[in-house]
Design a protein around this motif. Structure first.
Motif, mmCIF file in Angstrom:
data_model
loop_
_atom_site.group_PDB
_atom_site.id
_atom_site.type_symbol
_atom_site.label_atom_id
_atom_site.label_comp_id
_atom_site.label_asym_id
_atom_site.label_seq_id
_atom_site.Cartn_x
_atom_site.Cartn_y
_atom_site.Cartn_z
ATOM 1 N N THR A 182 0.809 -1.176 -0.028
ATOM 2 C CA THR A 182 -0.122 0.006 -0.139
ATOM 3 C C THR A 182 0.809 1.416 0.038
ATOM 4 N N GLY A 183 2.300 1.405 0.113
ATOM 5 C CA GLY A 183 2.883 2.110 -0.085
ATOM 6 C C GLY A 183 4.357 1.771 0.380
ATOM 7 N N TYR A 184 5.231 3.033 0.500
ATOM 8 C CA TYR A 184 6.619 2.712 0.824
ATOM 9 C C TYR A 184 7.197 3.954 1.789
ATOM 10 N N ILE A 185 7.992 3.428 2.620
ATOM 11 C CA ILE A 185 8.855 4.241 3.523
ATOM 12 C C ILE A 185 10.095 4.542 2.766
ATOM 13 N N PRO A 239 -3.104 -0.316 -3.867
ATOM 14 C CA PRO A 239 -3.038 -1.914 -4.198
ATOM 15 C C PRO A 239 -3.590 -2.238 -5.495
ATOM 16 N N LEU A 240 -2.783 -3.312 -6.045
ATOM 17 C CA LEU A 240 -3.449 -3.947 -7.214
ATOM 18 C C LEU A 240 -4.804 -4.509 -7.056
ATOM 19 N N ALA A 241 -5.613 -4.189 -8.043
ATOM 20 C CA ALA A 241 -7.177 -4.714 -8.023
ATOM 21 C C ALA A 241 -7.396 -5.814 -7.914
ATOM 22 N N PHE A 242 -6.724 -6.707 -8.800
ATOM 23 C CA PHE A 242 -6.920 -8.108 -8.864
ATOM 24 C C PHE A 242 -8.605 -8.340 -9.036
ATOM 25 N N GLY A 246 -7.562 -3.234 -17.578
ATOM 26 C CA GLY A 246 -6.108 -3.182 -17.807
ATOM 27 C C GLY A 246 -5.447 -4.087 -17.324
ATOM 28 N N GLU A 247 -5.933 -5.173 -16.329
ATOM 29 C CA GLU A 247 -5.397 -6.333 -15.722
ATOM 30 C C GLU A 247 -5.056 -7.418 -16.609
ATOM 31 N N LEU A 258 -0.234 -5.020 -15.605
ATOM 32 C CA LEU A 258 -1.068 -3.949 -15.331
ATOM 33 C C LEU A 258 -0.580 -2.906 -16.721
ATOM 34 N N TYR A 259 -2.078 -2.550 -17.610
ATOM 35 C CA TYR A 259 -1.689 -1.803 -18.580
ATOM 36 C C TYR A 259 -2.440 -0.467 -18.340
ATOM 37 N N SER A 260 -2.146 0.431 -19.251
ATOM 38 C CA SER A 260 -2.802 1.760 -19.068
ATOM 39 C C SER A 260 -4.133 1.733 -19.627
ATOM 40 N N ASN A 261 -4.666 0.744 -20.269
ATOM 41 C CA ASN A 261 -5.904 0.534 -20.723
ATOM 42 C C ASN A 261 -6.193 -0.744 -20.913
ATOM 43 N N THR A 262 -7.755 -0.873 -21.286
ATOM 44 C CA THR A 262 -8.142 -2.484 -21.399
ATOM 45 C C THR A 262 -7.259 -3.001 -22.261
ATOM 46 N N ILE A 263 -7.258 -4.602 -21.754
ATOM 47 C CA ILE A 263 -5.908 -5.317 -22.691
ATOM 48 C C ILE A 263 -6.808 -6.634 -23.108
#
Length: 316
Positions: free
Chosen positions: A138-141, A174-177, A198-199, A235-240
């Motif tokens: 969910t993030g990075y420190i 987070p990746l939607a899956f 896009g997944e 994961l792509y920028s649009n529908t795949i």
């Protein structure tokens, strides 16, 4: 008398040498979080009337972990700068972030760093689903430390071996899956796909015909993830669609934004592909499950959990 004169001379020499020493003013900005200007690549901290900031491209915070014990090292330059400021009264982001920063309160003192290294140690922030034993990033420190940094002060240079600047935290979606778990075989290869906007989740096994044989199973057929049996999330920028992968020349759009590949499996331990087959009517329904699979990109990784349903494939 000669002895006394020698002692006095020595004291004079020591005093003369000591007069040249510069006062070291310790800097401590370790408390509190590092913030980022919204319209420019500047990270800053404010402590009352004091401010310290870094001018550094956001590309150095690329949403990936650093290898343990090997932080990213960025040398100061004409474009990467560290600055300390003291104002006449309490300061804020308004004195650094706007295109035209506020001129009040008055700037009393400024130190510019001329030499040194910015060390960045990145760690992923993960949420855990205890029921599935799965994780999502969910993030990075980013822990930031200055090493062997030299500031030019009004009374001369000052070098400090280590200055802790603190933690800068980013968030990622987070990746939607968002898959429906109804998978299909590619029309041009033996890859098995699950698409969702896009997944795309791809399973590419060397012995497709054996793993998805038209025969009911009493115990699941299994394979280990390896160079021959690959699992990949993209994961792509649009529908795949499947047409993207079947094109003779890879299309320029949509663009790939993320790719996570499964780590090789260990026998009876992790990275296991499991296929169970039943015969219903004229169809064979193959249920594909992934056991203790971990996906990795760069130095970052997350777990799909103990038992993830990849989907069902129907063959005739």
């Amino acid at each position: 008398m000669k002895r006394i004169l020698c002692i006095l001379s020595l004291l004079l020499i020591i005093t003369a040498c000591d007069d040249g020493n510069l006062t070291v003013d310790p800097i401590d900005f370790s408390a509190g979080a590092i913030l980022k200007c919204s319209i420019k690549d500047v990270l800053y901290k404010v402590q009352g009337s004091e401010m310290m900031f870094i001018e550094i491209p956001s590309s150095y915070f690329a949403n990936d972990e650093t290898v343990e014990g090997a932080p990213l090292e960025v040398h100061l330059s004409s474009t990467i700068k560290v600055t300390y400021r003291r104002y006449a009264s309490d300061t804020s982001e308004l004195n650094i972030c706007p295109t035209a920063p506020d001129a009040t309160p008055n700037l009393v003192e400024q130190w510019q760093a001329t030499e040194g290294i910015i060390q960045i140690t990145a760690t992923a922030i993960k949420t855990t689903n205890l029921a599935e034993n799965s994780t999502r990033i969910t993030g990075y420190i980013y822990n930031i430390t200055f090493k062997n940094i030299t500031f030019i002060k009004p009374d001369g240079p000052q070098t400090q071996e280590t200055v802790q600047f603190g933690n800068y935290t980013t968030t990622v979606n987070p990746l939607a899956f968002g898959f429906n778990h109804e998978v299909d075989k590619s029309t041009c290869t033996t890859k098995v796909f699950d698409f969702s906007g896009g997944e795309v989740f791809t399973l590419d096994v060397a012995d497709y015909d054996a793993l998805f044989a038209p025969e009911p199973t009493t115990t699941p057929r299994t394979r280990l993830i390896s160079a021959d049996n690959k699992l990949s999330y993209r994961l792509y920028s649009n529908t795949i669609t499947d047409a993207y992968f079947c094109a003779a020349i890879t299309p320029t759009t949509p663009t790939l934004t993320q790719q996570w590949d499964a780590i090789d499996g260990i026998e009876a331990t992790s990275g296991i592909i499991e296929v169970s087959t039943v015969h219903i009517g004229g169809d064979y329904i193959h249920t594909i499950r992934l056991k203790k699979v971990t996906l990795k990109r760069g130095n970052s990784e997350f777990s799909l959990g103990d038992d993830y349903l990849f989907g069902t494939l129907i063959t005739h």
